[in-house]
Design a protein around this motif. Structure first.
Motif, short mmCIF file in Angstrom:
data_model
loop_
_atom_site.label_atom_id
_atom_site.label_comp_id
_atom_site.label_asym_id
_atom_site.label_seq_id
_atom_site.Cartn_x
_atom_site.Cartn_y
_atom_site.Cartn_z
N GLY A 218 0.67 -1.22 0.00
CA GLY A 218 -0.03 -0.09 0.00
C GLY A 218 0.68 1.24 -0.19
N LEU A 219 1.96 1.18 0.46
CA LEU A 219 2.86 2.33 0.88
C LEU A 219 3.79 2.47 -0.50
N THR A 220 3.86 1.64 -1.30
CA THR A 220 4.82 1.70 -2.42
C THR A 220 4.03 1.52 -3.96
N PHE A 221 3.50 0.39 -4.22
CA PHE A 221 3.04 0.16 -5.39
C PHE A 221 1.40 0.68 -5.62
N LEU A 222 0.74 0.90 -4.39
CA LEU A 222 -0.66 1.34 -4.51
C LEU A 222 -0.92 2.61 -4.89
N PRO A 223 -0.02 3.53 -4.28
CA PRO A 223 -0.41 5.10 -4.70
C PRO A 223 -0.17 5.25 -6.13
N TRP A 224 0.63 4.55 -6.94
CA TRP A 224 0.87 4.80 -8.41
C TRP A 224 -0.37 4.10 -8.94
N LEU A 225 -0.74 3.16 -8.50
CA LEU A 225 -2.08 2.39 -9.01
C LEU A 225 -3.26 3.11 -8.98
N ILE A 226 -3.44 3.92 -7.73
CA ILE A 226 -4.60 4.70 -7.46
C ILE A 226 -4.47 5.91 -8.61
N ASN A 227 -3.47 6.49 -8.65
CA ASN A 227 -3.34 7.69 -9.58
C ASN A 227 -3.63 7.29 -11.06
N LEU A 228 -3.26 5.96 -11.23
CA LEU A 228 -3.37 5.47 -12.60
C LEU A 228 -4.70 5.36 -13.08
N VAL A 229 -5.71 4.77 -12.02
CA VAL A 229 -6.98 4.59 -12.38
C VAL A 229 -7.84 5.62 -11.91
N LEU A 230 -7.58 6.72 -11.19
CA LEU A 230 -8.56 7.37 -10.73
C LEU A 230 -8.35 8.92 -11.72
#
Length: 230
Positions: A218-230
């Motif tokens: 959540g602190l590494t890959f997830l922020p990037w993924l959230i920015n990608l899909v939102l």
């Protein structure tokens, strides 16, 4: 002081009463945790008692969560040799489970077009509360919502797990413990007590591993993924 004793006694008496009824009438499938919580909510509403007042009066029970959680280390120590034997399987299973939990939550949230803050607060639902609070705060979620989703996930996991175990013919206490710890965290670990010490051991470890893995993810890959899909 009197109010505190009253709140604690009320909670304990309700829980023990419902637990005794559940043991006496197993076919009714009474869940002490859920029914005690609902009973407290109803009583607070009937007597117009603020939730904050009840929390303050019953804070001794809340303060006992930490030592109660630490007590789960005892069965881990007792079954250390079994843990060593299945450690690799436990870590792989927890890694897969944590990844599926996050990605499935993200996918369903996008499918139903949930609000961004709701989506982000929902993502840590499959880990225990301390981890979920930290993760929700770091990725921009609402900590109060994260706690609610964690509790709901744990309760649902406890409610449906017996049917799943029976349907899939999962009899191994190790497998049951891993599933409960991974899917229902602390609430599931408490439920694992019904299946023996081995179940509690692997439920505790699965809960901890899932918390660590999900937090790192959540602190590494997830922020990037959230920015990608939102």
């Amino acid at each position: 002081m009197i109010k505190s004793i009253g709140a604690i006694l009320l909670t304990v008496i309700l829980y023990q009463t419902i637990k005794a009824l559940a043991q006496r009438y197993p076919k009714l499938r009474l869940n002490p945790l859920i029914l005690t919580t609902l009973s407290i909510i109803i009583l607070l509403a009937l007597f117009d008692v603020p939730v904050e007042q009840y929390q303050q009066d019953g804070r001794l029970l809340t303060n006992m969560i930490a030592p109660a959680t630490i007590a789960f280390a005892i069965p881990v120590y007792k079954h250390f040799q079994t843990v060593k034997k299945y450690l690799g399987l436990l870590m792989i299973g927890t890694l897969i489970g944590s990844t599926v939990a996050i990605l499935s939550t993200l996918g369903l949230a996008l499918l139903f077009s949930l609000d961004d803050y709701l989506l982000i607060s929902l993502l840590p639902r499959s880990i225990t509360t301390p981890f979920a609070l930290e993760m929700a705060t770091e990725i921009g979620g609402v900590s109060a919502l994260a706690i609610v989703f964690v509790i709901i996930t744990g309760l649902l996991g406890v409610l449906i797990s017996p049917a799943i175990f029976q349907r899939l013919k999962i009899d191994s206490p190790i497998a049951r413990g891993m599933a409960l710890g991974m899917a229902a965290h602390a609430v599931g670990t408490t439920r694992a007590l019904e299946y023996g010490e081995e179940a509690v051991t692997f439920s505790t470890l699965a809960m901890v591993f899932a918390g660590v893995i999900t937090t790192i993810f959540g602190l590494t890959f997830l922020p990037w993924l959230i920015n990608l899909v939102l």
